[in-house]
Each structure stands twice: as C-alpha cells, then as structure tokens.
Enzyme design. Sequence first.
Site, PDB file in Angstrom:
ATOM      1  CB  CYS A 134      -7.262 -33.223 -14.796  1.00 36.90           C
ATOM      2  SG  CYS A 134      -7.463 -34.752 -15.735  1.00 36.90           S
ATOM      3  CG  ASP A 203      -6.097 -40.096 -10.598  1.00 32.20           C
ATOM      4  OD1 ASP A 203      -5.841 -38.875 -10.650  1.00 32.20           O
ATOM      5  OD2 ASP A 203      -6.789 -40.683 -11.443  1.00 32.20           O
TER       6      ASP A 203
HETATM    7  P1  RI2 Z   1     -12.829 -38.406 -10.346  1.00 30.17           P
HETATM    8  C1  RI2 Z   1      -8.432 -38.374 -13.398  1.00 30.17           C
HETATM    9  O1  RI2 Z   1      -7.446 -39.230 -13.906  1.00 30.17           O
HETATM   10  C2  RI2 Z   1      -7.868 -37.023 -12.973  1.00 30.17           C
HETATM   11  O2  RI2 Z   1      -6.540 -37.082 -12.529  1.00 30.17           O
HETATM   12  C3  RI2 Z   1      -8.845 -36.672 -11.880  1.00 30.17           C
HETATM   13  O3  RI2 Z   1      -8.378 -35.649 -11.027  1.00 30.17           O
HETATM   14  C4  RI2 Z   1      -9.005 -38.006 -11.190  1.00 30.17           C
HETATM   15  O4  RI2 Z   1      -9.027 -38.957 -12.260  1.00 30.17           O
HETATM   16  C5  RI2 Z   1     -10.204 -38.178 -10.322  1.00 30.17           C
HETATM   17  O5  RI2 Z   1     -11.410 -38.169 -11.073  1.00 30.17           O
HETATM   18  P2  RI2 Z   1      -7.638 -39.971 -15.320  1.00 30.17           P
HETATM   19  O6  RI2 Z   1      -8.461 -41.221 -15.077  1.00 30.17           O
HETATM   20  O7  RI2 Z   1     -12.801 -39.758  -9.728  1.00 30.17           O
HETATM   21  O8  RI2 Z   1      -8.294 -39.003 -16.260  1.00 30.17           O
HETATM   22  O9  RI2 Z   1     -12.950 -37.327  -9.300  1.00 30.17           O
HETATM   23  O10 RI2 Z   1      -6.219 -40.308 -15.751  1.00 30.17           O
HETATM   24  O11 RI2 Z   1     -13.849 -38.255 -11.438  1.00 30.17           O
END
Ligand code: RI2
Length: 321
Positions: A134, A203
């Site tokens: 991701c 998350d």
């Molecule tokens: P930061 C994202 O979720 C991913 O799962 C990623 O690992 C997590 O948020 C943390 O992101 P989504 O919002 O806070 O894309 O480290 O569903 O940037």
Amino acid sequence: MTDTEPAAAVRETADSIATMEVRGAATIASAAAEALAEQAREAASAHADDPPAFRASMRAASRTLRETRPTAVSLPNALRYVLQRMEGDSVEALRRSVVDASEAFVRQLDRAQEDLGRVGANRLADGDTVMTHCHSTDALACIEAAVEQGKSISAVVKETRPRQQGHLTAEQLRDAGVPVTLIVDSAARRYLDEVDHVLVGADSIAADGGVINKIGTSGLAVNARERGVPIMTAAQTIKLHPETLTGHTVEIEMRSESEVIDADAREAIGEVAVENPAFDVTPPRYMDAIVTEQGQFPPESIVTLMRELFGEGAEKPWAEP
Ligand code: RI2
C-alpha cells in the site's frame, strides 16, 4: 450554518476522506484537525455570544468527520486531541483554544513522523531491499530517513489492489532516488527471498498488538514469517486504538464493490456477491516490531505505551452531554 450544521469546510473534508481523495491515517488526522479549526472560525461568527451553541457545533462537526472512515483511529484521536483542549468562557476564547490545539496537533504529527522515520531507518542497513504494501507516509519516512543517512536502499513495491496505492509508493520512492521494482500482489511470496525487510504502515493498532492495515497485510506477514523475512509496522502513536483497551474490537471498513470490479465486468459475470474489505488484522505473533516516534516496540508490549498515553480507555468528547 445552523446550530448543528457543520461548516462547508467540514463537509468538504468529510467528503474527501470518504472518497479517499484524502487518505492515509496521518493525512486524515491532519485534515480533520484543520477542518475543526475552520469550524471554530465559522462557528465563532455564527454564535458570537453563545458558548453552548459554539460547543454543540464543534461536537456535531466532529461527529460528521468521525463517521467517514471507521477503521482509521487517527481520525477520532485527532478529534479527541482538539476537543479536549477546547476551553474558555467566551466564544472568542473557545475559538482560540480550538485553533491553537489544531495547529499544535498538526505540528506534533509532522515531528512524530520525522522521529519515527529515524527509528525505522536504524533497522535498515546499507544495501538492503525493502518490500512495501500500500502507501504509508510513516513507512516511507523510514526509507527516506535511511537514504538521508547515506544508506543505499532498494524497494520491491506491491501494487496493492484494489486501489493500487502501491503506485503512489513507487513514485515517491523513485523521487527519493530509491530503485523500485513494482509487482502485482500475488507475486509477493516469490520476491520475499530477494528482500531483507517487509515494511508496512498501519491504520490502527489494537491493545493486544494486532496491526490493522490495508487488506493483504496479514497474508504478507504470514508469508514473510515463513520465509524468515523480518516485518515491521511504522505507526505513529496517533494510530493506537484506545477503545481496544476496554475490550472493543476495531471495525473493518467495507468499501464499494465498484473499487473491485467495473460495471461491464459486473454485467458479464452476472449475479455474484462482491466484497471489498479495506483492511485486515495481522496478529502480533506475525509482526516483529512496531516502530513509533517513541521508539520501537515488540507488538505484545504496545499496551504499556497505550496505557501511558490514553489511561484506561477513551473518552468521546463529541457525544452530546
Ligand atoms: P499513513 C492507508 O490506508 C494504508 O493502509 C496505510 O498503510 C495506512 O493508511 C497508513 O498511512 P488508506 O487510507 O498514515 O489508504 O502512514 O485506506 O500515511
């Protein structure tokens, strides 16, 4: 704006979070705190002589923001940080306290990510290859800090269906001068033999050390353990989920099937169920370390840090008194 109707900025931020234009737990948290500051500015003119109405409008705006994405705990943690610092007898004092808290929160987040990056970078050695899943700004901060320390790092980047946020990771790493190999998710096990670390974001982190991250993380972690590759999560403490201290579980967000399959393919396949869970839970036994701005922790010990930061549980300052 009526007593409980949120400011336009709050509605726009809530929409952007729901549609994932604004995404990533840390970015969501900053956006929510900034939207509350905007709400405070508008509410201060709408309710200039009415502190209770000002407070009610801040709680209502918080509820609107909170309902957007249930899994990313950084969102309620951001709202909690700002609302718990809302104080004063006049609307002007209340407004100032909210705006100050929002600004302090955003500054703290930026600093936390830098500190966390340095801790994560210490786990990476010159010449290492890292596999990512991701797009996580916390995880990227570790690689970027390692590069700044002069280490040569390469990356194997999983594209991460269904939204392919791995593309963002690939682009950002390439910009940082990191050689990137992009692979489809199902190729991950094949490439595990060629990497030194798996690095993911989070998350939410539960009190038992379970890591809630983008769907596919748990399978990757099990495979990494089987191949003997260490796996770490980079997560600021804003991702710790205080409600899990009192036995609550973390709700896993289910998103639209349109992210998985387009209308033509749907039509061609016919009547089948399509499900799109956004996240999964990696049990602590498959995770080697949780890297935070306060150092690295074995997942099983994260509960100690949680109690230190949140006490015995979580307040809900957005609820009507
Ligand atoms: P930061 C994202 O979720 C991913 O799962 C990623 O690992 C997590 O948020 C943390 O992101 P989504 O919002 O806070 O894309 O480290 O569903 O940037």
